[in-house]
Design a protein around this motif. Sequence first.
Motif, PDB file in Angstrom:
ATOM      1  N   TYR A   1       0.794  -1.226   0.000  1.00 15.61           N
ATOM      2  CA  TYR A   1       0.000   0.000   0.000  1.00 15.61           C
ATOM      3  C   TYR A   1       0.830   1.282   0.000  1.00 15.61           C
ATOM      4  CZ  TYR A   1      -4.831  -1.543   0.187  1.00 15.61           C
ATOM      5  OH  TYR A   1      -6.060  -2.037  -0.152  1.00 15.61           O
ATOM      6  N   PHE A   2       2.055   1.222   0.474  1.00 13.39           N
ATOM      7  CA  PHE A   2       2.865   2.429   0.535  1.00 13.39           C
ATOM      8  C   PHE A   2       3.126   3.035  -0.851  1.00 13.39           C
ATOM      9  CE2 PHE A   2       4.031   1.923   5.041  1.00 13.39           C
ATOM     10  CZ  PHE A   2       4.021   3.251   5.409  1.00 13.39           C
ATOM     11  N   PRO A   3       3.533   2.260  -1.862  1.00  8.82           N
ATOM     12  CA  PRO A   3       3.714   2.865  -3.192  1.00  8.82           C
ATOM     13  C   PRO A   3       2.436   3.490  -3.735  1.00  8.82           C
ATOM     14  CG  PRO A   3       4.722   0.688  -3.101  1.00  8.82           C
ATOM     15  CD  PRO A   3       3.918   0.835  -1.854  1.00  8.82           C
ATOM     16  N   THR A   4       1.301   2.851  -3.487  1.00  8.00           N
ATOM     17  CA  THR A   4       0.033   3.388  -3.969  1.00  8.00           C
ATOM     18  C   THR A   4      -0.256   4.757  -3.360  1.00  8.00           C
ATOM     19  OG1 THR A   4      -0.892   1.172  -4.286  1.00  8.00           O
ATOM     20  CG2 THR A   4      -2.453   2.978  -4.051  1.00  8.00           C
ATOM     21  N   PHE A   5      -0.095   4.890  -2.055  1.00 17.79           N
ATOM     22  CA  PHE A   5      -0.380   6.159  -1.402  1.00 17.79           C
ATOM     23  C   PHE A   5       0.617   7.239  -1.813  1.00 17.79           C
ATOM     24  CE2 PHE A   5      -3.402   4.067   1.316  1.00 17.79           C
ATOM     25  CZ  PHE A   5      -4.235   5.087   1.720  1.00 17.79           C
ATOM     26  N   ILE A   6       1.879   6.869  -1.977  1.00 22.10           N
ATOM     27  CA  ILE A   6       2.885   7.858  -2.378  1.00 22.10           C
ATOM     28  C   ILE A   6       2.569   8.418  -3.759  1.00 22.10           C
ATOM     29  CG2 ILE A   6       5.310   8.143  -3.020  1.00 22.10           C
ATOM     30  CD1 ILE A   6       6.000   6.183  -0.768  1.00 22.10           C
ATOM     31  N   LEU A   7       2.216   7.539  -4.711  1.00 26.65           N
ATOM     32  CA  LEU A   7       1.904   8.001  -6.065  1.00 26.65           C
ATOM     33  C   LEU A   7       0.588   8.779  -6.113  1.00 26.65           C
ATOM     34  CD1 LEU A   7       3.107   4.919  -8.117  1.00 26.65           C
ATOM     35  CD2 LEU A   7       4.041   7.235  -8.178  1.00 26.65           C
ATOM     36  N   ILE A   8      -0.376   8.416  -5.270  1.00 26.22           N
ATOM     37  CA  ILE A   8      -1.617   9.194  -5.198  1.00 26.22           C
ATOM     38  C   ILE A   8      -1.323  10.625  -4.760  1.00 26.22           C
ATOM     39  CG2 ILE A   8      -3.750   9.478  -3.875  1.00 26.22           C
ATOM     40  CD1 ILE A   8      -4.098   6.460  -3.961  1.00 26.22           C
ATOM     41  N   LEU A   9      -0.422  10.786  -3.784  1.00 30.35           N
ATOM     42  CA  LEU A   9      -0.059  12.119  -3.318  1.00 30.35           C
ATOM     43  C   LEU A   9       0.718  12.891  -4.375  1.00 30.35           C
ATOM     44  CD1 LEU A   9       0.990  11.295   0.369  1.00 30.35           C
ATOM     45  CD2 LEU A   9      -1.141  12.340  -0.413  1.00 30.35           C
ATOM     46  N   LEU A  10       1.555  12.197  -5.147  1.00 28.45           N
ATOM     47  CA  LEU A  10       2.361  12.868  -6.167  1.00 28.45           C
ATOM     48  C   LEU A  10       1.525  13.329  -7.355  1.00 28.45           C
ATOM     49  CD1 LEU A  10       5.569  10.617  -6.267  1.00 28.45           C
ATOM     50  CD2 LEU A  10       5.354  12.911  -5.281  1.00 28.45           C
ATOM     51  N   GLU A  11       0.494  12.579  -7.708  1.00 28.52           N
ATOM     52  CA  GLU A  11      -0.276  12.886  -8.915  1.00 28.52           C
ATOM     53  C   GLU A  11      -1.516  13.738  -8.647  1.00 28.52           C
ATOM     54  OE1 GLU A  11      -1.900   9.237 -10.507  1.00 28.52           O
ATOM     55  OE2 GLU A  11      -3.580   9.357  -9.096  1.00 28.52           O
ATOM     56  N   ARG A  12      -1.797  14.061  -7.408  1.00 29.63           N
ATOM     57  CA  ARG A  12      -3.111  14.603  -7.072  1.00 29.63           C
ATOM     58  C   ARG A  12      -3.387  15.976  -7.680  1.00 29.63           C
ATOM     59  NH1 ARG A  12      -2.871  16.284  -0.664  1.00 29.63           N
ATOM     60  NH2 ARG A  12      -1.080  17.694  -0.786  1.00 29.63           N
ATOM     61  N   ASP A  13      -2.354  16.803  -7.918  1.00 32.45           N
ATOM     62  CA  ASP A  13      -2.589  18.143  -8.448  1.00 32.45           C
ATOM     63  C   ASP A  13      -2.885  18.112  -9.948  1.00 32.45           C
ATOM     64  OD1 ASP A  13      -2.258  19.334  -5.965  1.00 32.45           O
ATOM     65  OD2 ASP A  13      -0.080  19.483  -6.215  1.00 32.45           O
ATOM     66  N   LYS A  14      -2.026  17.448 -10.710  1.00 35.92           N
ATOM     67  CA  LYS A  14      -2.201  17.369 -12.168  1.00 35.92           C
ATOM     68  C   LYS A  14      -1.963  15.935 -12.634  1.00 35.92           C
ATOM     69  CE  LYS A  14      -0.891  22.174 -13.072  1.00 35.92           C
ATOM     70  NZ  LYS A  14       0.027  23.072 -13.826  1.00 35.92           N
ATOM     71  N   PRO A  15      -2.939  15.066 -12.436  1.00 36.78           N
ATOM     72  CA  PRO A  15      -2.733  13.647 -12.754  1.00 36.78           C
ATOM     73  C   PRO A  15      -2.446  13.394 -14.229  1.00 36.78           C
ATOM     74  CG  PRO A  15      -5.056  14.108 -12.294  1.00 36.78           C
ATOM     75  CD  PRO A  15      -4.291  15.319 -11.909  1.00 36.78           C
ATOM     76  N   PHE A  16      -3.077  14.177 -15.134  1.00 34.14           N
ATOM     77  CA  PHE A  16      -2.866  13.940 -16.564  1.00 34.14           C
ATOM     78  C   PHE A  16      -1.409  14.201 -16.940  1.00 34.14           C
ATOM     79  CE2 PHE A  16      -2.510  15.576 -20.879  1.00 34.14           C
ATOM     80  CZ  PHE A  16      -3.062  14.525 -21.599  1.00 34.14           C
ATOM     81  N   TYR A  17      -0.889  15.358 -16.564  1.00 30.15           N
ATOM     82  CA  TYR A  17       0.488  15.700 -16.926  1.00 30.15           C
ATOM     83  C   TYR A  17       1.498  14.803 -16.215  1.00 30.15           C
ATOM     84  CZ  TYR A  17      -1.250  19.844 -19.298  1.00 30.15           C
ATOM     85  OH  TYR A  17      -1.901  20.693 -20.169  1.00 30.15           O
ATOM     86  N   PHE A  18       1.151  14.348 -15.024  1.00 26.90           N
ATOM     87  CA  PHE A  18       2.061  13.461 -14.285  1.00 26.90           C
ATOM     88  C   PHE A  18       2.330  12.192 -15.094  1.00 26.90           C
ATOM     89  CE2 PHE A  18       2.844   9.969 -11.310  1.00 26.90           C
ATOM     90  CZ  PHE A  18       3.885  10.475 -10.554  1.00 26.90           C
ATOM     91  N   TRP A  19       1.291  11.618 -15.683  1.00 23.22           N
ATOM     92  CA  TRP A  19       1.458  10.374 -16.451  1.00 23.22           C
ATOM     93  C   TRP A  19       1.851  10.642 -17.899  1.00 23.22           C
ATOM     94  CZ3 TRP A  19       1.887   6.530 -13.308  1.00 23.22           C
ATOM     95  CH2 TRP A  19       1.153   6.500 -12.119  1.00 23.22           C
TER      96      TRP A  19
END
Length: 388
Positions: free
Chosen positions: A323-341
């Motif tokens: 679960y740790f990787p999932t939560f970390i990436l959710i926090l990283l992508e939360r502002d601009k998920p489209f541009y993040f990916w």
Amino acid sequence: MDSNITLNMHHCNAYFARNFTFNTVLISVFLCFGVIGNVLVLFLYKYRMPQTEERFFIPYLAVADLMSTIGLACLGITTNFHFTDFPNEDLCKFLPYFAWVTTSWSAFILLMISVSRFLKICRPTGRQMTSFFKKCAVHGCFLFAVINASPLLYFSGFKYSNVSCLNTNMTIVMCDRQEFDNTVNSIRDIYISIEVCIFFLNVVITGALYVPIGLQIFRRFKRKSTNELIRPKDQATSAEREREFSRTDLKGLPVDKEDDMATDETKSENIEMTEKSNDDQPPNTKTTAQKHKLYSRYDRNIKVRNNFTYMFITIIMFYVLSYFPTFILILLERDKPFYFWYSMDINVLNILMTLRRSSVINHIVNPFIYGYFDRVFRKCVVECFTRR
């Protein structure tokens, strides 16, 4: 013009779906393993195996893991195929809600297991969790998960963004957190922060309870290595320890009263061996044989109890690590998920997206852990597939 925009959105979505192919196939494999494994666990533990206190939580955990696997897999696959044009807003609200309810329920069950193991191992003389209390705890955890996740039904939905995809400006529709006015956005962010805190608090408490459990088991092994079991030649010490053991057994400390983890086969073998020893040996030898039988039973109970503790520790380790990787990436992508990916290389994209979906591993790995640690479950699985 509308047809051109739709065509461009289709091309942009196809771009992501094509790049997410590896992740989609992987999630599909996880879904198959998770459904088959947890259904097998639920069937065997509920209908084919002895109903014991040690195994009480496992069928409930299998139900939670089964629903979590289905929820997370459906959310992941649907998002991969419709990353920029999610088809239905109600589905966008329901899938995250269902996934969060079931994963939270699974996490809370692990917390209840930690509390139960702590009381049994570290507080054997104190009050224990009865079957009725365990049932209330499991259903209470589910009710809390349902209520706790309910704000997601309001905060989740379509998120519109003006982006440049494949050198074309367009408005995409993503399934994410909706945008509101500043006040509602603040409430939404506070709610998400509370959920993250609940997750980490649950992890910390669950892990912290196993620290004294591990120390207690270590002390028992250390005592066992320094103090040999009773030998027949030590008559005076043997008699005293036997009386002490008998008193401990009658009090329920720390021996289980019914040896509930032994299989019927093992119990019948013990009875036959006892009967033979009683028939063939003189009275003094009978006492010694009965004494060794009691200590053998005591050691078996301790080994089985420790084995189940190791099993639950392993389950919790997978829970934390997945679960740790999932939560970390959710926090990283939360502002601009489209541009993040969108800004990533395809190989990096698939690696990070796999980590983003890694939480599903926690819910498919448990049947394999049961098969490794629980000998009775392993035997039932073999019989289930070899019986004609």
